[in-house]
Design a protein around this motif. Structure first.
Motif, PDB file in Angstrom:
ATOM      1  N   LEU A  61     -11.255 -24.078 -26.223  1.00 26.20           N
ATOM      2  CA  LEU A  61      -9.821 -23.867 -25.863  1.00 26.20           C
ATOM      3  C   LEU A  61      -9.935 -22.426 -25.313  1.00 26.20           C
ATOM      4  CD1 LEU A  61      -7.803 -25.417 -28.748  1.00 26.20           C
ATOM      5  CD2 LEU A  61      -8.029 -26.046 -26.324  1.00 26.20           C
ATOM      6  N   LEU A  62     -10.542 -21.412 -26.066  1.00 25.33           N
ATOM      7  CA  LEU A  62     -10.421 -20.103 -25.213  1.00 25.33           C
ATOM      8  C   LEU A  62     -11.018 -20.117 -24.015  1.00 25.33           C
ATOM      9  CD1 LEU A  62     -11.448 -18.209 -28.827  1.00 25.33           C
ATOM     10  CD2 LEU A  62      -9.169 -18.574 -27.882  1.00 25.33           C
ATOM     11  N   ARG A  63     -12.314 -20.711 -23.722  1.00 30.63           N
ATOM     12  CA  ARG A  63     -13.194 -20.586 -22.853  1.00 30.63           C
ATOM     13  C   ARG A  63     -12.074 -21.283 -21.542  1.00 30.63           C
ATOM     14  NH1 ARG A  63     -19.041 -22.564 -24.382  1.00 30.63           N
ATOM     15  NH2 ARG A  63     -19.865 -20.662 -25.536  1.00 30.63           N
ATOM     16  N   VAL A  96     -16.504 -16.116 -25.277  1.00 30.26           N
ATOM     17  CA  VAL A  96     -16.070 -15.009 -24.115  1.00 30.26           C
ATOM     18  C   VAL A  96     -17.356 -14.877 -23.317  1.00 30.26           C
ATOM     19  CG1 VAL A  96     -15.448 -12.760 -23.255  1.00 30.26           C
ATOM     20  CG2 VAL A  96     -14.120 -14.284 -24.804  1.00 30.26           C
ATOM     21  N   ALA A  97     -18.662 -14.503 -24.123  1.00 33.95           N
ATOM     22  CA  ALA A  97     -19.788 -13.965 -23.482  1.00 33.95           C
ATOM     23  C   ALA A  97     -20.490 -14.873 -22.425  1.00 33.95           C
ATOM     24  CB  ALA A  97     -20.734 -13.888 -24.658  1.00 33.95           C
ATOM     25  N   PRO A  98     -20.467 -15.929 -22.396  1.00 36.03           N
ATOM     26  CA  PRO A  98     -21.099 -16.986 -21.358  1.00 36.03           C
ATOM     27  C   PRO A  98     -20.070 -16.859 -20.128  1.00 36.03           C
ATOM     28  CG  PRO A  98     -21.260 -18.210 -23.274  1.00 36.03           C
ATOM     29  CD  PRO A  98     -20.231 -16.921 -23.917  1.00 36.03           C
ATOM     30  N   LEU A  99     -18.997 -16.445 -20.183  1.00 39.56           N
ATOM     31  CA  LEU A  99     -18.365 -16.319 -18.930  1.00 39.56           C
ATOM     32  C   LEU A  99     -18.423 -15.136 -18.090  1.00 39.56           C
ATOM     33  CD1 LEU A  99     -14.786 -18.093 -20.463  1.00 39.56           C
ATOM     34  CD2 LEU A  99     -16.988 -19.165 -19.173  1.00 39.56           C
ATOM     35  N   LEU A 100     -18.886 -14.046 -18.768  1.00 41.79           N
ATOM     36  CA  LEU A 100     -18.928 -12.692 -18.161  1.00 41.79           C
ATOM     37  C   LEU A 100     -19.938 -12.717 -17.158  1.00 41.79           C
ATOM     38  CD1 LEU A 100     -18.297 -10.584 -21.426  1.00 41.79           C
ATOM     39  CD2 LEU A 100     -16.748 -11.185 -19.738  1.00 41.79           C
ATOM     40  N   VAL A 104     -19.715  -4.762 -20.406  1.00 42.37           N
ATOM     41  CA  VAL A 104     -19.380  -3.248 -20.510  1.00 42.37           C
ATOM     42  C   VAL A 104     -19.910  -2.935 -21.961  1.00 42.37           C
ATOM     43  CG1 VAL A 104     -17.795  -1.556 -20.607  1.00 42.37           C
ATOM     44  CG2 VAL A 104     -17.351  -3.524 -19.369  1.00 42.37           C
ATOM     45  N   GLU A 105     -21.211  -2.753 -22.002  1.00 40.69           N
ATOM     46  CA  GLU A 105     -22.048  -2.319 -23.160  1.00 40.69           C
ATOM     47  C   GLU A 105     -21.393  -1.284 -23.966  1.00 40.69           C
ATOM     48  OE1 GLU A 105     -24.420  -4.340 -24.069  1.00 40.69           O
ATOM     49  OE2 GLU A 105     -24.869  -5.391 -22.303  1.00 40.69           O
ATOM     50  N   ALA A 128     -16.199  -6.461 -31.299  1.00 40.25           N
ATOM     51  CA  ALA A 128     -15.421  -6.008 -30.009  1.00 40.25           C
ATOM     52  C   ALA A 128     -16.509  -6.031 -28.820  1.00 40.25           C
ATOM     53  CB  ALA A 128     -14.753  -4.773 -30.348  1.00 40.25           C
ATOM     54  N   LEU A 129     -16.024  -6.607 -27.816  1.00 35.25           N
ATOM     55  CA  LEU A 129     -16.755  -6.623 -26.560  1.00 35.25           C
ATOM     56  C   LEU A 129     -15.924  -6.775 -25.281  1.00 35.25           C
ATOM     57  CD1 LEU A 129     -18.038  -9.835 -25.105  1.00 35.25           C
ATOM     58  CD2 LEU A 129     -17.303 -10.013 -27.428  1.00 35.25           C
ATOM     59  N   ALA A 130     -16.411  -6.274 -24.160  1.00 38.75           N
ATOM     60  CA  ALA A 130     -15.778  -6.121 -23.138  1.00 38.75           C
ATOM     61  C   ALA A 130     -16.533  -6.465 -21.801  1.00 38.75           C
ATOM     62  CB  ALA A 130     -15.266  -4.878 -22.722  1.00 38.75           C
ATOM     63  N   GLY A 131     -16.047  -6.979 -20.751  1.00 36.42           N
ATOM     64  CA  GLY A 131     -17.040  -7.506 -19.559  1.00 36.42           C
ATOM     65  C   GLY A 131     -16.129  -7.729 -18.557  1.00 36.42           C
TER      66      GLY A 131
END
Length: 178
Positions: A61-63, A96-100, A104-105, A128-131
């Motif tokens: 759902l999030l993806r 989230v990670a597979p979509l980035l 942003v390490e 926490a992460l960003a990309g």
């Protein structure tokens, strides 16, 4: 200290289109203090909040939601809160990670450094992460309002300000037709 040039004083921050997604199995619009905080902070900084949503902590759902915003012509920034811990239901990083396209390490590292000053070693449990994906910047923050405040005030607000020097993320984002 030198006096600002006319060009420097004439600069204004570029308003960005922001989406706020709260990841929670228990929160609703009446008690989503973290989502409300992020939306209010983004608007106070001059950005446009084009959508807010609360979704269960379910990877697919999030993806689906995130993919829609990444593919859209409108969303430039997605602020996600919740689902970044270590419990069995926390799955935001996995969603989230597979979509980035790029990570942003330094975001997670700096967030945990700032958070350490507030909550001590418990910060090691934050994922926490960003990309960046298709010109859309995605930030994933813990679900507590304090953590959202730390992330916004300590990192995100400046990085979404087109006048922040020496660099910011605005030039990396998709352009929005006026």
């Amino acid at each position: 200290m030198s006096k600002p040039t006319p060009t420097e004083t004439a600069r204004t921050s570029q308003a960005l289109n922001v989406v706020v997604l709260t990841v929670s199995d228990t929160r609703g619009s009446h008690n989503d203090t973290s989502g409300h905080y992020l939306a209010g902070a983004a608007e106070a900084a001059g950005h446009r909040v084009i959508e807010t949503m609360i979704e269960k902590d379910e990877v697919y759902l999030l993806r689906a939601h995130l993919s829609r915003w990444i593919a859209s012509a409108d969303a430039q920034v997605v602020l996600m809160t919740g689902g970044t811990g270590f419990t069995g239901r926390d799955s935001t990083p996995e969603a989230v990670a597979p979509l980035l396209d790029k990570y942003v390490e330094g975001f997670g590292e700096l967030f945990r450094q700032l958070s350490f000053q507030e909550i001590g070693t418990s910060t090691v449990q934050s994922r926490a992460l960003a990309g960046l994906a298709n010109g859309t910047l995605v930030f994933c923050l813990p679900g507590s309002t304090g953590a959202c405040r730390t992330g916004w005030e300590g990192i995100i607000c400046e990085q979404l300000d087109s006048t922040h020097k020496p660099c910011n993320f605005v030039g990396q984002l998709k352009s929005i037709a006026s």
